[in-house]
Design an enzyme around this catalytic site. Structure first.
Site, PDB file in Angstrom:
ATOM      1  N   LYS A 177       1.905 -11.326   6.211  1.00  0.00           N
ATOM      2  CA  LYS A 177       1.833  -9.965   6.749  1.00  0.00           C
ATOM      3  C   LYS A 177       0.657  -9.270   6.075  1.00  0.00           C
ATOM      4  O   LYS A 177       0.610  -9.174   4.846  1.00  0.00           O
ATOM      5  CB  LYS A 177       3.120  -9.186   6.432  1.00  0.00           C
ATOM      6  CG  LYS A 177       4.241  -9.446   7.393  1.00  0.00           C
ATOM      7  CD  LYS A 177       5.346  -8.430   7.155  1.00  0.00           C
ATOM      8  CE  LYS A 177       6.561  -8.738   7.992  1.00  0.00           C
ATOM      9  NZ  LYS A 177       7.666  -7.812   7.702  1.00  0.00           N
ATOM     10  N   GLU A 185       9.409 -12.473  12.090  1.00  0.00           N
ATOM     11  CA  GLU A 185      10.564 -11.588  11.940  1.00  0.00           C
ATOM     12  C   GLU A 185      11.325 -11.417  13.248  1.00  0.00           C
ATOM     13  O   GLU A 185      11.688 -10.311  13.643  1.00  0.00           O
ATOM     14  CB  GLU A 185      10.134 -10.226  11.379  1.00  0.00           C
ATOM     15  CG  GLU A 185      11.294  -9.505  10.714  1.00  0.00           C
ATOM     16  CD  GLU A 185      10.869  -8.334   9.825  1.00  0.00           C
ATOM     17  OE1 GLU A 185       9.837  -8.418   9.152  1.00  0.00           O
ATOM     18  OE2 GLU A 185      11.611  -7.349   9.817  1.00  0.00           O
ATOM     19  N   ARG A 213      14.001 -13.696   9.223  1.00  0.00           N
ATOM     20  CA  ARG A 213      13.161 -12.996   8.248  1.00  0.00           C
ATOM     21  C   ARG A 213      13.727 -11.614   7.908  1.00  0.00           C
ATOM     22  O   ARG A 213      13.450 -11.065   6.842  1.00  0.00           O
ATOM     23  CB  ARG A 213      11.713 -12.893   8.765  1.00  0.00           C
ATOM     24  CG  ARG A 213      10.728 -12.411   7.710  1.00  0.00           C
ATOM     25  CD  ARG A 213       9.272 -12.672   8.095  1.00  0.00           C
ATOM     26  NE  ARG A 213       8.373 -12.087   7.106  1.00  0.00           N
ATOM     27  CZ  ARG A 213       7.080 -12.384   6.974  1.00  0.00           C
ATOM     28  NH1 ARG A 213       6.520 -13.275   7.749  1.00  0.00           N
ATOM     29  NH2 ARG A 213       6.331 -11.794   6.058  1.00  0.00           N
ATOM     30  N   HIS A 254      16.649  -2.680   2.130  1.00  0.00           N
ATOM     31  CA  HIS A 254      15.444  -1.966   2.553  1.00  0.00           C
ATOM     32  C   HIS A 254      15.700  -0.877   3.593  1.00  0.00           C
ATOM     33  O   HIS A 254      14.871   0.011   3.752  1.00  0.00           O
ATOM     34  CB  HIS A 254      14.404  -2.946   3.098  1.00  0.00           C
ATOM     35  CG  HIS A 254      13.682  -3.707   2.017  1.00  0.00           C
ATOM     36  ND1 HIS A 254      14.344  -4.452   1.056  1.00  0.00           N
ATOM     37  CD2 HIS A 254      12.356  -3.843   1.736  1.00  0.00           C
ATOM     38  CE1 HIS A 254      13.445  -5.008   0.248  1.00  0.00           C
ATOM     39  NE2 HIS A 254      12.240  -4.649   0.636  1.00  0.00           N
ATOM     40  N   HIS A 314      13.765   2.152   2.411  1.00  0.00           N
ATOM     41  CA  HIS A 314      12.584   2.749   3.065  1.00  0.00           C
ATOM     42  C   HIS A 314      12.815   4.223   3.355  1.00  0.00           C
ATOM     43  O   HIS A 314      11.922   5.059   3.162  1.00  0.00           O
ATOM     44  CB  HIS A 314      12.275   2.031   4.384  1.00  0.00           C
ATOM     45  CG  HIS A 314      11.557   0.733   4.188  1.00  0.00           C
ATOM     46  ND1 HIS A 314      11.775  -0.366   4.977  1.00  0.00           N
ATOM     47  CD2 HIS A 314      10.625   0.366   3.285  1.00  0.00           C
ATOM     48  CE1 HIS A 314      11.006  -1.361   4.565  1.00  0.00           C
ATOM     49  NE2 HIS A 314      10.297  -0.942   3.545  1.00  0.00           N
ATOM     50  N   HIS A 321       9.025   1.783  -4.559  1.00  0.00           N
ATOM     51  CA  HIS A 321       9.677   0.892  -3.603  1.00  0.00           C
ATOM     52  C   HIS A 321      10.826   0.135  -4.283  1.00  0.00           C
ATOM     53  O   HIS A 321      11.936   0.058  -3.752  1.00  0.00           O
ATOM     54  CB  HIS A 321       8.633  -0.086  -3.055  1.00  0.00           C
ATOM     55  CG  HIS A 321       9.187  -1.078  -2.087  1.00  0.00           C
ATOM     56  ND1 HIS A 321       9.587  -0.739  -0.819  1.00  0.00           N
ATOM     57  CD2 HIS A 321       9.419  -2.412  -2.217  1.00  0.00           C
ATOM     58  CE1 HIS A 321      10.043  -1.817  -0.198  1.00  0.00           C
ATOM     59  NE2 HIS A 321       9.944  -2.846  -1.028  1.00  0.00           N
TER      60      HIS A 321
HETATM   61  N1  NAD Z   1       2.463  -8.144   3.002  1.00  0.00           N
HETATM   62  C1  NAD Z   1       3.709  -8.135   2.605  1.00  0.00           C
HETATM   63  O1  NAD Z   1       4.535  -8.948   3.035  1.00  0.00           O
HETATM   64  C2  NAD Z   1       4.141  -7.117   1.598  1.00  0.00           C
HETATM   65  C3  NAD Z   1       5.384  -7.237   0.982  1.00  0.00           C
HETATM   66  C4  NAD Z   1       5.726  -6.319   0.009  1.00  0.00           C
HETATM   67  C5  NAD Z   1       4.866  -5.286  -0.316  1.00  0.00           C
HETATM   68  N2  NAD Z   1       3.676  -5.182   0.312  1.00  0.00           N
HETATM   69  C6  NAD Z   1       2.747  -4.100  -0.027  1.00  0.00           C
HETATM   70  O2  NAD Z   1       2.396  -4.219  -1.394  1.00  0.00           O
HETATM   71  C7  NAD Z   1       2.035  -2.949  -1.882  1.00  0.00           C
HETATM   72  C8  NAD Z   1       2.659  -2.757  -3.246  1.00  0.00           C
HETATM   73  O3  NAD Z   1       2.172  -3.769  -4.101  1.00  0.00           O
HETATM   74  P1  NAD Z   1       2.246  -3.632  -5.678  1.00  0.00           P
HETATM   75  O4  NAD Z   1       3.594  -3.211  -6.070  1.00  0.00           O
HETATM   76  O5  NAD Z   1       1.686  -4.891  -6.230  1.00  0.00           O
HETATM   77  O6  NAD Z   1       1.322  -2.373  -5.992  1.00  0.00           O
HETATM   78  P2  NAD Z   1      -0.251  -2.210  -6.254  1.00  0.00           P
HETATM   79  O7  NAD Z   1      -1.022  -3.245  -5.570  1.00  0.00           O
HETATM   80  O8  NAD Z   1      -0.566  -0.808  -5.964  1.00  0.00           O
HETATM   81  O9  NAD Z   1      -0.356  -2.475  -7.813  1.00  0.00           O
HETATM   82  C9  NAD Z   1       0.279  -1.583  -8.700  1.00  0.00           C
HETATM   83  C10 NAD Z   1      -0.660  -1.131  -9.808  1.00  0.00           C
HETATM   84  O10 NAD Z   1      -0.794  -2.167 -10.763  1.00  0.00           O
HETATM   85  C11 NAD Z   1      -2.175  -2.392 -11.048  1.00  0.00           C
HETATM   86  N3  NAD Z   1      -2.260  -3.797 -11.421  1.00  0.00           N
HETATM   87  C12 NAD Z   1      -2.258  -4.858 -10.586  1.00  0.00           C
HETATM   88  N4  NAD Z   1      -2.219  -5.984 -11.305  1.00  0.00           N
HETATM   89  C13 NAD Z   1      -2.208  -5.637 -12.601  1.00  0.00           C
HETATM   90  C14 NAD Z   1      -2.147  -6.366 -13.805  1.00  0.00           C
HETATM   91  N5  NAD Z   1      -2.004  -7.681 -13.812  1.00  0.00           N
HETATM   92  N6  NAD Z   1      -2.148  -5.682 -14.975  1.00  0.00           N
HETATM   93  C15 NAD Z   1      -2.203  -4.329 -14.980  1.00  0.00           C
HETATM   94  N7  NAD Z   1      -2.239  -3.580 -13.863  1.00  0.00           N
HETATM   95  C16 NAD Z   1      -2.244  -4.237 -12.690  1.00  0.00           C
HETATM   96  C17 NAD Z   1      -2.873  -1.993  -9.784  1.00  0.00           C
HETATM   97  O11 NAD Z   1      -4.228  -1.709 -10.031  1.00  0.00           O
HETATM   98  C18 NAD Z   1      -2.064  -0.794  -9.351  1.00  0.00           C
HETATM   99  O12 NAD Z   1      -2.483   0.352 -10.030  1.00  0.00           O
HETATM  100  C19 NAD Z   1       2.462  -1.954  -0.850  1.00  0.00           C
HETATM  101  O13 NAD Z   1       1.330  -1.481  -0.163  1.00  0.00           O
HETATM  102  C20 NAD Z   1       3.346  -2.734   0.089  1.00  0.00           C
HETATM  103  O14 NAD Z   1       3.311  -2.251   1.407  1.00  0.00           O
HETATM  104  C21 NAD Z   1       3.295  -6.083   1.250  1.00  0.00           C
END
Ligand code: NAD
Length: 364
Positions: free
Chosen positions: A144, A242, A246, A253, A257, A269
């Site tokens: 996704k 999905e 899925r 959620h 959500h 989240h």
């Molecule tokens: N495609 C999918 O199936 C799917 C599934 C779940 C979530 N998502 C998406 O993922 C996003 C959330 O992802 P997230 O929780 O990783 O948040 P994010 O990508 O915003 O990362 C969170 C924070 O951590 C920092 N960071 C990243 N890696 C780090 C590291 N190793 N050390 C220190 N800091 C670090 C980032 O710079 C950011 O400030 C949302 O946009 C959500 O919609 C997508």
């Protein structure tokens, strides 16, 4: 490099592997070169590129031309305009059909990188290097990709599977506890819907888990992350789009959500789905599907990770009208409930009294 575990994601026609272990980023150079690419667009945040130079070093070391595409941190940067800018840069760099996009970062980066890859020249290959626990367990696997619109999160996107995923567990050491917690909420979800060994492992960490120490301890998160990825891989292999199964990944959620939106994203989240999972477990128990001990175990495990298991009634009241507007819910209100650990069921006939009683049980 320490032990590396490989998990195959058997999406029909788009099979790929997820390599998990400390130092696996170093493998991306050879993997990228093996695709025949000459140029690689690396989507990341500048501070992550600095903190984790291994990806650029490996790609450049394999003789690839690296074009760095930097984006700001945070959800607002996961946008149409960011992707538009990246597409222009890819075109200016004269990237070809055989070239590659790589995402190095959390879910914000990998969703953006994947969407850039999906749209450039009607689709080029991409690889992801998730650096958050949530990014590894959830965002990097399953294909996704997308961006947020003004009207809401993830409203534009495509299914576009990566060619390979490299989960370098050593990158988790610098994660703030809140990010670790968010990812572990998804791991607990995977435990409840499919792999109870995850729950046993989280329970073994104790009742007040020190997440900073956990993240900084080499290998401490590897098994839970690997198991979580295996759950996601197995589900998406059977239902990429999905259309059925899925949906079980949405355990917790539906309310989660709605709560995120109702609270203006002050709840993360992970925090929102934590409350959502307890709510779903309560509904399952109220319908006689799940025993009380399992509901209590939800609370114990999530609270042990510092996640909320209840929120103020006012937040729930604000969330309820949004339940039906969850884009993942179909017309009828549908919940993922449990008949026991690893026995999720989709239910669309929950009556209002049961919903009210479950809401009362997660209200502070
Ligand atoms: N495609 C999918 O199936 C799917 C599934 C779940 C979530 N998502 C998406 O993922 C996003 C959330 O992802 P997230 O929780 O990783 O948040 P994010 O990508 O915003 O990362 C969170 C924070 O951590 C920092 N960071 C990243 N890696 C780090 C590291 N190793 N050390 C220190 N800091 C670090 C980032 O710079 C950011 O400030 C949302 O946009 C959500 O919609 C997508």
């Amino acid at each position: 490099m320490s032990d590396v575990c490989n998990i195959g994601v058997a999406v029909p026609g788009h099979e790929y592997e997820v390599a998990i272990g400390a130092g696996v980023t170093g493998r991306i150079g050879a993997a990228a070169a093996a695709t025949g690419a000459r140029r690689v667009a690396l989507v990341t945040h500048p501070q992550l590129a600095q903190r984790f130079p291994a990806a650029v070093e490996a790609l450049a070391g394999a003789g690839l031309d690296v074009i760095e595409l930097f984006m700001d941190e945070g959800e607002r940067a996961k946008s149409w305009s960011t992707v538009g800018g990246f597409l222009e840069r890819c075109a200016q760099a004269e990237m070809h059909r055989d070239d590659l996009v790589v995402g190095l970062g959390g879910g914000v980066v990998t969703d953006t990188a994947g969407f850039t890859a999906a749209t450039f020249l009607r689709g080029v290959r991409w690889m992801s290097c998730p650096t958050t626990v949530l990014g590894a367990i959830d965002a990097a696997v399953g294909g996704k990709t997308g961006v947020n619109l003004t009207a809401g999160k993830n409203l534009a996107g495509t299914f576009w599977q990566p060619s390979a995923v490299f989960v370098d567990t050593s990158t988790f050491a610098s994660l703030p506890p809140r990010e670790v917690r968010a990812g572990l909420a998804e791991a607990v979800k995977c435990g409840w819907i499919a792999d109870p060994a995850i729950l046993d492992e989280v329970a073994s960490w104790g009742t007040a888990v020190d997440l900073a120490t956990l993240a900084a301890t080499e290998g401490a998160l590897t098994s839970v992350v690997t198991r979580g990825i295996a759950v996601k891989a197995a589900v998406v292999a059977r239902d990429e789009r999905e259309s059925g199964l899925r949906a079980i990944l949405n355990y917790g959620h539906t309310l989660g959500h709605a709560l995120e939106t109702a609270c203006g994203y002050t709840l993360s989240h992970g925090e929102a789905i934590s409350v959502g999972m307890v709510f779903a477990a309560e509904m399952s128990a109220l319908r006689g599907m799940l025993d009380r001990a399992a509901v209590d175990r939800h609370r114990d495990l999530l609270a042990g990770l510092g996640l909320p298991v209840a929120v103020p009634r006012a937040d729930l009241d604000a969330a309820v009208p949004l339940l039906r507007r969850d884009k993942k819910a179909s017309d009828d209100l549908r919940f993922v409930l449990l008949e026991g650990p690893a026995r999720p069921v989709l239910v669309d006939d929950v009556d209002a009294a049961t919903i009210d009683a479950a809401l009362a049980a997660v209200s502070t």
